[in-house]
Scaffold this active site. Structure first.
Site, PDB file in Angstrom:
ATOM      1  N   ALA A 118     -15.926  -6.890  -9.763  1.00 27.74           N
ATOM      2  CA  ALA A 118     -14.704  -6.225 -10.223  1.00 27.74           C
ATOM      3  C   ALA A 118     -14.299  -6.671 -11.622  1.00 27.74           C
ATOM      4  O   ALA A 118     -13.846  -5.856 -12.435  1.00 27.74           O
ATOM      5  CB  ALA A 118     -13.568  -6.493  -9.236  1.00 27.74           C
ATOM      6  N   CYS A 123      -2.744 -14.190  -3.794  1.00 28.79           N
ATOM      7  CA  CYS A 123      -2.574 -14.650  -2.416  1.00 28.79           C
ATOM      8  C   CYS A 123      -2.841 -16.140  -2.308  1.00 28.79           C
ATOM      9  O   CYS A 123      -3.015 -16.671  -1.205  1.00 28.79           O
ATOM     10  CB  CYS A 123      -3.483 -13.874  -1.465  1.00 28.79           C
ATOM     11  N   ASP A 158      -6.049  -6.993  -6.944  1.00 27.90           N
ATOM     12  CA  ASP A 158      -5.736  -7.799  -5.751  1.00 27.90           C
ATOM     13  C   ASP A 158      -6.918  -8.717  -5.432  1.00 27.90           C
ATOM     14  O   ASP A 158      -7.645  -8.505  -4.453  1.00 27.90           O
ATOM     15  CB  ASP A 158      -5.435  -6.866  -4.575  1.00 27.90           C
ATOM     16  N   ARG A 187       0.835  -1.204   0.000  1.00 28.63           N
ATOM     17  CA  ARG A 187       0.000   0.000   0.000  1.00 28.63           C
ATOM     18  C   ARG A 187       0.868   1.251   0.000  1.00 28.63           C
ATOM     19  O   ARG A 187       0.564   2.234  -0.692  1.00 28.63           O
ATOM     20  CB  ARG A 187      -0.933  -0.011   1.216  1.00 28.63           C
ATOM     21  N   PHE A 246     -11.233  -5.162  -6.284  1.00 27.15           N
ATOM     22  CA  PHE A 246     -11.312  -6.052  -5.117  1.00 27.15           C
ATOM     23  C   PHE A 246     -10.807  -5.295  -3.895  1.00 27.15           C
ATOM     24  O   PHE A 246      -9.963  -5.761  -3.142  1.00 27.15           O
ATOM     25  CB  PHE A 246     -10.473  -7.323  -5.329  1.00 27.15           C
ATOM     26  N   ASP A 251     -15.721  -3.220  -5.301  1.00 26.69           N
ATOM     27  CA  ASP A 251     -15.844  -4.489  -4.592  1.00 26.69           C
ATOM     28  C   ASP A 251     -17.308  -4.922  -4.645  1.00 26.69           C
ATOM     29  O   ASP A 251     -18.209  -4.073  -4.703  1.00 26.69           O
ATOM     30  CB  ASP A 251     -15.382  -4.352  -3.138  1.00 26.69           C
ATOM     31  N   SER A 252     -17.528  -6.232  -4.610  1.00 22.08           N
ATOM     32  CA  SER A 252     -18.901  -6.738  -4.706  1.00 22.08           C
ATOM     33  C   SER A 252     -19.603  -6.756  -3.354  1.00 22.08           C
ATOM     34  O   SER A 252     -20.820  -6.983  -3.294  1.00 22.08           O
ATOM     35  CB  SER A 252     -18.896  -8.159  -5.290  1.00 22.08           C
TER      36      SER A 252
END
Length: 405
Positions: A291, A349, A309, A223, A239, A261-262
């Site tokens: 997204a 990730c 991400d 970040r 996301f 974002d959802s």
């Protein structure tokens, strides 16, 4: 003490301090262990190797100690003290970066990162005096009260609460009461969320309703890197969850940030974080939608900095092939849409997707687009998500900073 006897020649990984014993390496179990019991592991010649939590599955033992420490009454307190000492040394605990250092305040970090802190199956995140723990094994779940007591001893009066959030992570077993709740609360503390600081930025963390433990601490360094490159740029944060990358971009002079974002709850938290940090709301737009669909419909060149991400596309090896295809499609969309001279920060990730496989997926995406793309940096997880040198599998977060002409 129940004994696990290994097959001949199957003790090499333990002698190299790898913290897992696979079921296929076991020759004999002397006794009848319940899942989560502490067992002793011995080589075929009877030599002691380790103590660990017994479990049913391909990983049969998760090693806690290669000597007798695990049997000591102060084991948990010692291990948590060691973990805290690492975070203090890294300058993450508030007491380790006083004003004289000139560093902006940080009041949140990961205290325990499983195997990285020699406590496989345990995650503990620290939010300004609140510790949120997640047990990923029956052994750690059964030890949660001892762990909470040790946290009280280690942190002393600064500890406000210990919250167990293991219902979604501990293996479901008959007899386990997988209900989240407080294991400790200081008298007078009745909050379920706090505003924490990360490099001076403010983030509202709700550990009872948020994803994981409430915040994604593993992207702290990334970040900051996004923020350093955001000045004057139009930023798309895909996301976004509660807007970590968005807040850093806004605080470093981004012209405008769109967060996507959802999750409606996540987007509400993004808006709260924007206001909490005092930004002009006209510089930010929250978009609650899918997204991937949003990126597909974005006009080319609208954004000159993108953050991609996504959640883990592969939870197990059986999903690896489909995950790599998904990473390729997603990155091809981003690379094709970003403005010339723009940056793309892209991440995975998924632990089963290694760095080489992820880089190959992104390479294939770039080749598909036919644009000139440079890798400016290879990105990973921060120091509080430490990797045990004997357990390279713990290096799960990988990313690339791309420059697209």
């Amino acid at each position: 003490m129940i004994k696990i006897i290994l097959k001949k020649g199957r003790d090499e990984s333990l002698r190299r301090f790898h913290p897992w014993v696979f079921s296929g390496a076991i020759a004999q179990v002397q006794g009848n262990p319940a899942e989560g019991d502490i067992v002793a592991v011995h080589a075929s010649d009877g030599a002691f190797l380790a103590y660990g939590h017994y479990q049913v599955g391909s990983i049969a033992v998760r090693v806690l100690s290669f000597d007798a420490d695990v049997l000591a009454p102060d084991f948990w307190e010692v291990m948590l003290s060691r973990a805290l000492a690492v975070r203090v040394a890294c300058g993450l605990h508030p007491s380790s970066h006083p004003e004289q250092s000139g560093a902006p305040a940080t009041t949140c970090y990961r205290l325990v990162h499983g195997e990285g802190d020699n406590l496989p199956g345990l995650i503990i995140d620290y939010y300004d005096g609140v510790c949120v723990m997640q047990a990923h094994s029956v052994g750690m779940f059964r030890a949660k009260k001892q762990i909470a007591d040790a946290l009280v001893a280690v942190y002393g009066p600064e500890l406000k609460a210990v919250y167990d959030k293991s219902s979604g992570t501990a293996p479901f077993k008959a007899g386990l009461e997988l209900v989240d709740g407080y294991l400790y609360r200081r008298e007078g503390f009745d909050q379920d969320e706090l505003t924490v600081l990360e490099n001076g930025r403010k983030f509202i963390v709700n550990w009872t309703e948020g994803q994981k433990t409430g915040f994604f601490l593993d992207q702290r360094d990334n970040r900051a890197l996004v923020g350093s490159l955001a000045r004057g740029r139009n930023v798309l944060n895909l996301f976004c969850y509660t807007g970590g990358f968005s807040i850093y971009a806004l605080s470093n002079g981004a012209a405008h940030v769109d967060s996507v974002d959802s999750s409606r709850k996540a987007m509400q938290m993004v808006d709260r974080n924007v206001l909490e940090n005092g930004f002009d709301p006209s510089r930010h737009t929250s978009l609650c939608c899918d997204a991937i669909e949003y990126l597909r419909d974005v006009p080319e060149g609208k954004y000159d900095l993108m953050i991609v991400d996504p959640p883990a596309f592969a939870k197990h090896r059986g999903a690896l092939k489909n995950a790599l295809r998904a990473y390729q499609r997603l990155n091809a969309a981003a690379i094709s849409k970003v403005a010339p001279g723009g940056f793309v920060f892209t991440y995975s990730c998924s632990q089963v997707v290694d760095k080489e496989a992820f880089a190959l997926a992104v390479f294939s995406a770039a080749a598909q687009c036919g644009r000139s793309v440079r890798i400016l940096d290879r990105l990973n997880q921060p120091c509080d998500h430490s990797v045990n040198i004997y357990h390279p599998e713990g290096e799960y977060l990988k990313g690339l900073l791309l420059y697209v002409e």
